[in-house]
Design a protein around this motif. Sequence first.
Motif, short mmCIF file in Angstrom:
data_model
loop_
_atom_site.label_atom_id
_atom_site.label_comp_id
_atom_site.label_asym_id
_atom_site.label_seq_id
_atom_site.Cartn_x
_atom_site.Cartn_y
_atom_site.Cartn_z
N VAL A 3 36.63 33.66 38.97
CA VAL A 3 37.88 32.94 39.21
C VAL A 3 37.82 31.55 38.59
N GLN A 4 36.70 30.88 38.77
CA GLN A 4 36.57 29.53 38.21
C GLN A 4 36.49 29.56 36.69
N TYR B 42 40.14 30.21 35.52
CA TYR B 42 41.05 29.11 35.82
C TYR B 42 40.27 27.80 35.87
N ALA C 82 38.50 30.13 45.42
CA ALA C 82 37.57 31.19 45.03
C ALA C 82 36.51 31.49 46.09
N PRO D 190 33.90 34.86 42.74
CA PRO D 190 34.22 33.42 42.75
C PRO D 190 33.90 32.74 41.43
N ASP D 191 32.77 33.11 40.80
CA ASP D 191 32.44 32.52 39.50
C ASP D 191 33.46 32.92 38.45
N TYR E 92 43.55 28.04 42.25
CA TYR E 92 42.73 29.23 42.44
C TYR E 92 41.23 28.91 42.47
N ARG E 93 40.80 28.01 41.61
CA ARG E 93 39.37 27.70 41.54
C ARG E 93 38.84 27.16 42.87
N VAL F 64 37.36 34.21 48.74
CA VAL F 64 37.66 35.60 48.41
C VAL F 64 36.82 36.52 49.29
N LYS G 287 33.16 39.45 47.29
CA LYS G 287 32.62 38.50 46.31
C LYS G 287 31.85 39.20 45.19
#
Length: 304
Positions: free
Chosen positions: A187-188, A191, A202, A184-185, A198-199, A205, A208
């Motif tokens: 993805v952010q 993006y 995240a 998740p981190d 997407y962020r 997901v 992870k």
Amino acid sequence: MGYAPIGARDEDLADVPKDQLKGLVCEEINIANGRTSSLSGIVVRSKVDSNPKVAIIYFQGNAGNPLHRLPVFQTLLSSPSPIRVPLDIISVAPRSYWKSTPRRPTQAGILSDYRHVLDYALTRYPSIPIILYGHSLGGAIAVCLTSLLSDSKNPEHGSIPYYSDPRYQQIKGLILENPFTSVPDMVQALYPERWVPYRYLAPLVFDKWDAHSAMTQASNRQPGAPETVLDRLRRDSLILVSEKDEVVPPEMSLRLAAAARNPADLSNAPKSKILEGALHENAWQTRTWRIEITRYINEILRTW
């Protein structure tokens, strides 16, 4: 991304350029994971070293196969005497990578794969220290795996499924190169624009790979809880950070190093080193990379 680069699943040891094998002995291995899965990998050592004093298990990043890492291994194994340590490097492709069973690569599945690789290493090298080395995604895998391993015989604690084996005491080192904190981190980070959806998705997901939470929990282990291998290794780990990493933001790796510190003893912290000018994939080409890893291996041998 086992399919990348194109042809990564079909390459053979015979296809490797001879200059990448110069000075090396490279052995192909196959490790069973259950009755229907198998994992393909290599064991590499220097031609001048026949009796290893250390075994390194290499957790690869999210692309390619073990053969693509041969230049990395060659650089490490060619350290000049007297600082060179005779060692074997075990690099195995998890499911869906290289010639390993082409199953869907889930977090649970890859953790199972590498646990079998660890069992293979402990059986093959019963009397020398084991060091885990994870690059990028492999770094997150190494952290998540060690957080589930315990040296205790009966590490029951709530519903957490620890794997116990007294042989895990042989695992003496943890090297993380450009690890990320979690998917998740990432993805952010990839993006950052607020208008990109997407962020916001995240956190949903499925896999992870949350290395940061695993490291934080190890640093704040409650009294009475069974100690995991990560609890033991985190304060003595080595974290290498490429200064100009264009894939994983360097601050993520530094956050992971900060999470590994003991909040009650800030002086007892993991070793972290920023590799000046290095990118995500070429840290091994820096002189500092080889010096730091060789020094780390020698420190482990001195306490073995």
